[in-house]
Write an enzyme that holds these catalytic residues in place. Structure first.
Site, short mmCIF file in Angstrom:
data_model
loop_
_atom_site.label_atom_id
_atom_site.label_comp_id
_atom_site.label_asym_id
_atom_site.label_seq_id
_atom_site.Cartn_x
_atom_site.Cartn_y
_atom_site.Cartn_z
NE ARG A 175 -3.69 -2.40 0.04
CZ ARG A 175 -3.40 -3.57 -0.55
NH1 ARG A 175 -2.27 -3.71 -1.21
NH2 ARG A 175 -4.23 -4.58 -0.48
CB SER A 225 -10.08 -2.04 3.01
OG SER A 225 -10.64 -3.22 2.51
CD GLU A 295 -6.09 -0.14 2.03
OE1 GLU A 295 -6.83 -0.24 1.04
OE2 GLU A 295 -5.75 -1.13 2.70
#
Length: 305
Positions: A175, A225, A295
């Site tokens: 990420r 998410s 995130e």
């Protein structure tokens, strides 16, 4: 100031591609966010390049957003210029390479690969972001990541130069990429894939799509998410075991369908949504001593600023 900036922008951007005082909640998956002073949607690489140079010369703040799928904009909105590349959406195939412009959906890119009988991008068939956004955060799902297939990207640097960056130059990790730190803006990406069997590729994509649609609360606005996977744990399981599913602050709710999602069930504000994220982090920390790292990106100003 704004009138002067607008007049100058007209010299480098077509009038149809400049919006003033644009509600950003109309451009985010969460349906959150205040107004942008200017919302600009260029149609050529040269326009992007000229816009970056203009902002540098005039000291005008420039904020890039993708399609707003992994983004929360605060209720006070964003000052200066918000740049969206949603009109740069061309995707084409050359041999075993798929070349996609930054504003193209990564889902559409995976479908083009399928039609060309190219394998490697199946994992991306359910990721709701753009190609640029996918590179920005090295998006991944179901065991695949952008770094597995990216050959190189064409970017505009913070100085307004168009240059090629190889995948290794972007330092892609879980990420993460260095795109934001370097101030680069992705114009297009080249994915190096392999020849495959159409029916086999489609079967994988159909399975991943079913798994996504059956497990995720796609009926409500959300950012996807919210949290990264903590080492040795699953964020959703920690949240579920903290008995947080269904907990609400204002119009924001921890999804009853998938604990890793926070959904906008009733005209939530960004403040409510962010408060619920922080409540989840605090509760999981107290119960399991695990830090949940976001995130999703949070940008913009609070409403009272």
């Amino acid at each position: 100031m704004n009138k002067e900036v607008y007049e100058q922008l007209l010299q480098i951007i077509q009038e149809d591609n400049i919006a003033i005082d644009e509600w950003l909640k109309n451009h985010t998956y969460t349906r959150l966010g205040g107004k942008a002073d200017f919302f600009i949607t260029p149609t050529t690489y040269e326009e992007v390049q000229n816009l970056v140079k203009f902002c540098n010369e005039k000291a005008v703040p420039l904020t890039l957003i993708g399609n707003g799928s992994n983004l929360i904009v605060r209720d006070g909105g964003i000052r200066g210029i918000v740049l969206s590349l949603k009109k740069l959406t061309t995707i084409h195939v050359e041999g075993t390479s798929v070349i996609a412009q930054s504003g193209a959906a990564i889902i559409d890119t995976s479908k083009v690969a399928l039609e060309a009988k190219l394998t490697g991008l199946e994992f991306a068939c359910g990721i709701p972001g753009t190609v640029g956004g996918a590179l920005f955060m090295n998006a991944g799902a179901y065991g695949g990541e952008i770094k597995d297939v990216l050959e190189y990207a064409l970017v505009v640097t913070k100085n307004g130069e168009i240059t090629k960056k190889m995948a290794a130059d972007l330092q892609l990790a879980y990420r993460y990429s260095n795109i934001s730190e370097n101030g680069d803006i992705v114009l297009e990406a080249v994915f190096q894939l392999k020849k495959g069997n159409y029916n086999e590729i489609k079967a994988i994509m159909d399975d991943l799509t079913y798994r996504r649609e059956s497990k995720q609360p796609l009926e409500y606005p959300s950012c996807g998410s919210v949290f990264k996977r903590p080492p040795g744990y699953f964020a959703g399981k920690l949240i579920q075991d903290s008995h947080l599913q269904g907990v609400r602050i204002g119009g924001a709710e921890v999804s009853k369908k998938h604990a890793g999602f926070i959904v906008n069930v009733d005209n939530a504000t960004a403040t409510e949504y962010i408060s619920l994220i922080e409540h989840v982090q605090k509760t999981v920390k107290e119960k399991f001593n695990v830090e949940l790292e976001r995130e999703v990106r949070i940008i913009g100003e609070d409403e009272n600023n």
